[in-house]
Scaffold this motif. Structure first.
Motif, PDB file in Angstrom:
ATOM      1  N   LEU A  36       0.981  -1.266  -0.043  1.00  0.00           N
ATOM      2  CA  LEU A  36      -0.079   0.114   0.099  1.00  0.00           C
ATOM      3  C   LEU A  36       0.873   1.168   0.102  1.00  0.00           C
ATOM      4  CD1 LEU A  36      -2.565  -0.891   3.019  1.00  0.00           C
ATOM      5  CD2 LEU A  36      -2.658  -1.534   0.329  1.00  0.00           C
ATOM      6  N   VAL A  37       0.628   2.002  -0.956  1.00  0.00           N
ATOM      7  CA  VAL A  37       1.584   3.156  -1.122  1.00  0.00           C
ATOM      8  C   VAL A  37       0.730   4.368  -0.815  1.00  0.00           C
ATOM      9  CG1 VAL A  37       3.156   4.510  -2.438  1.00  0.00           C
ATOM     10  CG2 VAL A  37       2.947   2.303  -2.898  1.00  0.00           C
TER      11      VAL A  37
ATOM     12  N   GLN B  10       3.008   0.479   3.115  1.00  0.00           N
ATOM     13  CA  GLN B  10       2.848  -0.663   4.065  1.00  0.00           C
ATOM     14  C   GLN B  10       2.715  -2.049   3.410  1.00  0.00           C
ATOM     15  OE1 GLN B  10      -0.716   0.022   6.948  1.00  0.00           O
ATOM     16  NE2 GLN B  10      -0.828   1.824   5.638  1.00  0.00           N
ATOM     17  N   GLU B  11       2.952  -3.009   3.982  1.00  0.00           N
ATOM     18  CA  GLU B  11       2.493  -4.421   3.430  1.00  0.00           C
ATOM     19  C   GLU B  11       1.268  -4.731   3.904  1.00  0.00           C
ATOM     20  OE1 GLU B  11       5.861  -6.852   4.667  1.00  0.00           O
ATOM     21  OE2 GLU B  11       7.371  -5.513   3.826  1.00  0.00           O
ATOM     22  N   PHE B  12       0.666  -5.810   3.007  1.00  0.00           N
ATOM     23  CA  PHE B  12      -0.598  -6.473   3.373  1.00  0.00           C
ATOM     24  C   PHE B  12      -0.562  -7.779   2.739  1.00  0.00           C
ATOM     25  CE2 PHE B  12      -3.279  -6.334  -0.362  1.00  0.00           C
ATOM     26  CZ  PHE B  12      -2.716  -5.538  -1.305  1.00  0.00           C
TER      27      PHE B  12
ATOM     28  N   GLN C 230       0.475  -3.051  -6.215  1.00  0.00           N
ATOM     29  CA  GLN C 230       0.462  -1.570  -5.523  1.00  0.00           C
ATOM     30  C   GLN C 230      -0.797  -1.150  -5.241  1.00  0.00           C
ATOM     31  OE1 GLN C 230       3.410   0.793  -6.923  1.00  0.00           O
ATOM     32  NE2 GLN C 230       5.054  -0.652  -6.923  1.00  0.00           N
ATOM     33  N   ILE C 231      -1.217  -0.753  -4.283  1.00  0.00           N
ATOM     34  CA  ILE C 231      -2.474  -0.033  -4.302  1.00  0.00           C
ATOM     35  C   ILE C 231      -1.966   1.473  -3.666  1.00  0.00           C
ATOM     36  CG2 ILE C 231      -4.690   0.068  -3.003  1.00  0.00           C
ATOM     37  CD1 ILE C 231      -4.869  -2.927  -2.867  1.00  0.00           C
TER      38      ILE C 231
END
Lengths: 153, 153
Positions: free
Chosen positions: B101-102, B110-112, B138-139
């Motif tokens: 998540l950018v 962040q990672e998910f 990438q979101i």
DNA sequence: GTTTATGCAAAGGCTTTGCATTTCA
DNA sequence: TGAAATGCAAAGCCTTTGCATAAAC
């Protein structure tokens, strides 16, 4: 004609966007948008520059970069970096949601759709409190064609 | 100790990879791998260069770039381009599958995890005949923190 | 008439390349 | 010993920036 309709549509969206943000409505900006929506597929700045140079409208590279930023901001264009540092662009409006398969062999970029990606976006919003603007999913590997070539070299 | 185990593990994988491909086992290459696996999170070449310079081992930027290519090829490292042209790297082995998540506001990444991405990969293989090596999702949007800041400025 | 955008060329940042030197096999 | 890797600096490529000129508003 659908193409003309779409052109009118995005020109209006862009116009409203410029107005809303106090940006000027220059002919260059609309010419660039028009050129972007005149073609399908991905392109880089150099290609767009070349296309416009051969046609009626010549704009500077600087203006192309600036205008791309505006078009990306109002979500009429998407920017990708598939391989290397050079940015690739594509039109984003009225274009069905899709993602990309990048072949490591031939470099070709295919599109595909999967509804589950929307579910993932929803989950991220609900669980992580993250407001999604857009996403980019790239799947890298070897396409069907290149695989066939591999087996019979 | 788990960290030491992982170090031994990836050093062995890299060693076998180099052997298999007829590449030389230079001390620089193993030192770089070691440094990469000594930290968590993303890093760029400049940061890695700085870290190694302050420590025992000084290597040239050219060697860092070359070695990153090798490490990416044997899937011990992943390369990302979140924003701008500068590449970001992260270690990839024994690290649970995750995506990013950018935040457009603060730039944090962040990672998910989401298991549905694996299902999408499977579908792409079955339906499109595409052999998947890896993917990158990438979101982009606004993270929870920045949203809170927005509401109370 | 101001202020913003354009165009050009120069500067910038990240990455790759060329070549002499070193080192692995 | 011979081929490959390293280090350094220079070159390259894409992108951004600065400033004079032009054009919206």
């Amino acid at each position: 004609m659908v193409v003309a309709e779409q052109q009118a549509n995005v020109q209006r969206i862009f116009s409203e966007y410029l107005e809303r943000h106090g940006h000027r409505k220059t002919p260059e900006r609309f010419a660039i948008l028009s050129e972007v929506y005149a073609h399908d597929g991905h392109f880089d700045i150099e290609r767009l520059y070349g296309r416009m140079k051969t046609k009626k409208y010549r704009v500077s590279r600087a203006t192309l970069y600036n205008t791309m930023d505006l078009l990306i901001d109002c979500e009429l264009v998407r920017r990708h970096r598939f391989i290397g540092t050079q940015a690739q662009f594509e039109k984003a409006h009225s274009y069905r949601q899709h993602d990309h398969l990048v072949c490591a062999q031939c470099g070709e970029v295919q599109e595909f759709c999967d509804p589950r990606i929307q579910q993932i976006r929803n989950t991220v919003t609900e669980v992580m409190g993250f407001t999604v603007r857009y996403h980019a999913l790239q799947i890298h590997g070897v396409c069907r064609n290149c695989q066939a070539k591999r087996q019979t070299p």
